[in-house]
Write a protein that holds these residues in place. Structure first.
Motif, PDB file in Angstrom:
ATOM      1  N   VAL A 126       4.085   8.654 -10.890  1.00  0.00           N
ATOM      2  CA  VAL A 126       3.595   8.177 -12.238  1.00  0.00           C
ATOM      3  C   VAL A 126       2.495   8.594 -12.813  1.00  0.00           C
ATOM      4  N   SER A 127       1.373   9.207 -11.985  1.00  0.00           N
ATOM      5  CA  SER A 127       0.173   9.837 -12.661  1.00  0.00           C
ATOM      6  C   SER A 127       0.855  11.230 -13.395  1.00  0.00           C
ATOM      7  N   HIS A 128       1.635  11.976 -12.710  1.00  0.00           N
ATOM      8  CA  HIS A 128       2.012  13.103 -13.262  1.00  0.00           C
ATOM      9  C   HIS A 128       2.910  13.093 -14.382  1.00  0.00           C
ATOM     10  N   ALA A 129       4.041  12.033 -14.383  1.00  0.00           N
ATOM     11  CA  ALA A 129       4.587  11.841 -15.733  1.00  0.00           C
ATOM     12  C   ALA A 129       3.901  11.276 -16.790  1.00  0.00           C
ATOM     13  N   LEU A 130       2.822  10.353 -16.611  1.00  0.00           N
ATOM     14  CA  LEU A 130       2.143   9.920 -17.696  1.00  0.00           C
ATOM     15  C   LEU A 130       1.194  10.903 -18.184  1.00  0.00           C
ATOM     16  N   TYR A 131       0.708  11.731 -17.401  1.00  0.00           N
ATOM     17  CA  TYR A 131      -0.257  12.951 -18.132  1.00  0.00           C
ATOM     18  C   TYR A 131       0.628  13.696 -19.020  1.00  0.00           C
ATOM     19  N   HIS A 132       1.806  14.052 -18.707  1.00  0.00           N
ATOM     20  CA  HIS A 132       2.700  14.741 -19.715  1.00  0.00           C
ATOM     21  C   HIS A 132       3.281  13.864 -20.808  1.00  0.00           C
ATOM     22  N   LYS A 133       3.844  12.821 -20.434  1.00  0.00           N
ATOM     23  CA  LYS A 133       4.369  11.844 -21.429  1.00  0.00           C
ATOM     24  C   LYS A 133       3.723  10.552 -21.422  1.00  0.00           C
ATOM     25  N   PRO A 134       2.754  10.112 -21.848  1.00  0.00           N
ATOM     26  CA  PRO A 134       2.036   9.184 -22.065  1.00  0.00           C
ATOM     27  C   PRO A 134       2.677   7.918 -22.711  1.00  0.00           C
ATOM     28  N   GLU A 135       3.735   8.170 -23.409  1.00  0.00           N
ATOM     29  CA  GLU A 135       4.344   7.188 -24.099  1.00  0.00           C
ATOM     30  C   GLU A 135       5.402   6.344 -23.359  1.00  0.00           C
ATOM     31  N   TYR A 136       5.727   6.637 -22.159  1.00  0.00           N
ATOM     32  CA  TYR A 136       6.373   6.316 -21.072  1.00  0.00           C
ATOM     33  C   TYR A 136       5.749   4.918 -20.163  1.00  0.00           C
ATOM     34  N   GLU A 137       4.168   4.814 -20.696  1.00  0.00           N
ATOM     35  CA  GLU A 137       3.733   3.936 -19.589  1.00  0.00           C
ATOM     36  C   GLU A 137       4.071   2.620 -19.527  1.00  0.00           C
ATOM     37  N   LYS A 138       4.847   2.171 -20.537  1.00  0.00           N
ATOM     38  CA  LYS A 138       5.587   0.787 -20.492  1.00  0.00           C
ATOM     39  C   LYS A 138       6.593   0.641 -19.469  1.00  0.00           C
ATOM     40  N   ASP A 139       7.153   1.984 -19.183  1.00  0.00           N
ATOM     41  CA  ASP A 139       8.327   2.012 -17.825  1.00  0.00           C
ATOM     42  C   ASP A 139       7.645   2.284 -16.599  1.00  0.00           C
ATOM     43  N   LEU A 140       6.438   2.921 -16.716  1.00  0.00           N
ATOM     44  CA  LEU A 140       6.073   3.444 -15.419  1.00  0.00           C
ATOM     45  C   LEU A 140       4.701   2.885 -14.778  1.00  0.00           C
ATOM     46  N   LEU A 141       3.935   2.080 -15.509  1.00  0.00           N
ATOM     47  CA  LEU A 141       2.562   1.782 -15.109  1.00  0.00           C
ATOM     48  C   LEU A 141       2.670   0.630 -14.090  1.00  0.00           C
ATOM     49  N   LYS A 142       3.674  -0.381 -14.079  1.00  0.00           N
ATOM     50  CA  LYS A 142       4.028  -1.300 -13.418  1.00  0.00           C
ATOM     51  C   LYS A 142       3.980  -0.792 -11.852  1.00  0.00           C
ATOM     52  N   TYR A 143       4.386   0.330 -11.469  1.00  0.00           N
ATOM     53  CA  TYR A 143       4.708   1.079 -10.393  1.00  0.00           C
ATOM     54  C   TYR A 143       3.217   0.969  -9.533  1.00  0.00           C
ATOM     55  N   LEU A 144       2.114   1.218 -10.508  1.00  0.00           N
ATOM     56  CA  LEU A 144       0.786   1.227  -9.930  1.00  0.00           C
ATOM     57  C   LEU A 144       0.137   0.022  -9.872  1.00  0.00           C
ATOM     58  N   ILE A 145       0.515  -0.911 -11.033  1.00  0.00           N
ATOM     59  CA  ILE A 145      -0.023  -2.299 -11.153  1.00  0.00           C
ATOM     60  C   ILE A 145       0.413  -3.320  -9.952  1.00  0.00           C
ATOM     61  N   GLN A 146       1.700  -3.485  -9.939  1.00  0.00           N
ATOM     62  CA  GLN A 146       2.376  -4.550  -9.221  1.00  0.00           C
ATOM     63  C   GLN A 146       1.920  -4.655  -7.803  1.00  0.00           C
ATOM     64  N   PRO A 147       1.864  -3.336  -6.981  1.00  0.00           N
ATOM     65  CA  PRO A 147       1.679  -3.777  -5.573  1.00  0.00           C
ATOM     66  C   PRO A 147      -0.017  -3.902  -5.593  1.00  0.00           C
ATOM     67  N   ASN A 162       0.698  -1.166  -0.311  1.00  0.00           N
ATOM     68  CA  ASN A 162      -0.050   0.039   0.020  1.00  0.00           C
ATOM     69  C   ASN A 162       0.797   0.970  -0.079  1.00  0.00           C
ATOM     70  N   SER A 163       1.788   1.222   0.947  1.00  0.00           N
ATOM     71  CA  SER A 163       2.618   2.452   0.906  1.00  0.00           C
ATOM     72  C   SER A 163       3.530   2.516  -0.487  1.00  0.00           C
ATOM     73  N   TYR A 164       3.711   1.667  -0.806  1.00  0.00           N
ATOM     74  CA  TYR A 164       4.754   1.564  -2.155  1.00  0.00           C
ATOM     75  C   TYR A 164       3.820   2.232  -3.156  1.00  0.00           C
ATOM     76  N   PHE A 165       2.489   1.668  -3.347  1.00  0.00           N
ATOM     77  CA  PHE A 165       1.816   2.151  -4.404  1.00  0.00           C
ATOM     78  C   PHE A 165       1.266   3.918  -4.147  1.00  0.00           C
ATOM     79  N   LEU A 166       1.054   4.132  -2.847  1.00  0.00           N
ATOM     80  CA  LEU A 166       0.910   5.438  -2.652  1.00  0.00           C
ATOM     81  C   LEU A 166       2.033   6.514  -2.866  1.00  0.00           C
ATOM     82  N   PHE A 167       3.194   6.017  -2.473  1.00  0.00           N
ATOM     83  CA  PHE A 167       4.338   6.692  -2.877  1.00  0.00           C
ATOM     84  C   PHE A 167       4.687   7.178  -4.341  1.00  0.00           C
ATOM     85  N   TYR A 168       4.373   5.817  -5.035  1.00  0.00           N
ATOM     86  CA  TYR A 168       4.652   6.156  -6.592  1.00  0.00           C
ATOM     87  C   TYR A 168       3.522   6.714  -7.339  1.00  0.00           C
ATOM     88  N   PHE A 169       2.192   6.648  -6.902  1.00  0.00           N
ATOM     89  CA  PHE A 169       1.106   7.028  -7.685  1.00  0.00           C
ATOM     90  C   PHE A 169       1.072   8.665  -7.897  1.00  0.00           C
TER      91      PHE A 169
END
Length: 138
Positions: free
Chosen positions: A54-75, A44-51
């Motif tokens: 990741v969400s801010h980065a993907l708003y600006h640069k959605p093409e990086y979802e393959k690098d970042l989405l895992k931080y939300l999905i895995q935990p 839970n803390s891991y997800f809330l730390f990265y949320f």
């Protein structure tokens, strides 16, 4: 956080400068700094730390979802959420919960991404869930 995790401080500084015109080189540096943080805690803390990151980065640069989405999905997969629609609903619910606690938890850009862009990533979320299943089997 920057004292315990120097890369978190670097990440924050890079996030402050992130926008649609940020170069690929700058984005690659940001992604590298995010990976270097290596935040260790419960799921839970891991997800809330990265949320927010990741969400801010993907708003600006959605093409990086393959690098970042895992931080939300895995935990959240580790917490038993294994269906795409439930994953999206959980992330949306987490946003509402955290914003009720602290209106500054997510940027306006992050909030927009969760509400408007995350639901469009069903295929990508399923890919991350499938990766989690594969890693669990190995």
């Amino acid at each position: 956080m920057g004292e315990r995790f120097p890369n978190a401080k670097n990440t924050f500084e890079l996030l402050k400068e992130l926008n649609q015109e940020t170069t690929n080189l700058q984005c690659d540096l940001l992604i590298s700094e995010i990976h270097k943080i290596q935040y260790h805690s419960n799921t839970n803390s891991y997800f809330l730390f990265y949320f927010p990151i990741v969400s801010h980065a993907l708003y600006h640069k959605p093409e990086y979802e393959k690098d970042l989405l895992k931080y939300l999905i895995q935990p959240n997969f580790a917490n038993g959420i294994t269906e795409t629609n439930l994953m999206i609903a959980m992330i949306h619910g987490a946003m509402k919960f955290k914003l009720d606690e602290d209106v500054f938890y997510l940027t306006k850009e992050s909030q927009f991404w969760v509400v408007n862009e995350l639901p469009k990533l069903e295929k990508e979320i399923q890919r991350e869930i499938d990766i989690c299943w594969k890693e669990l089997e190995d």
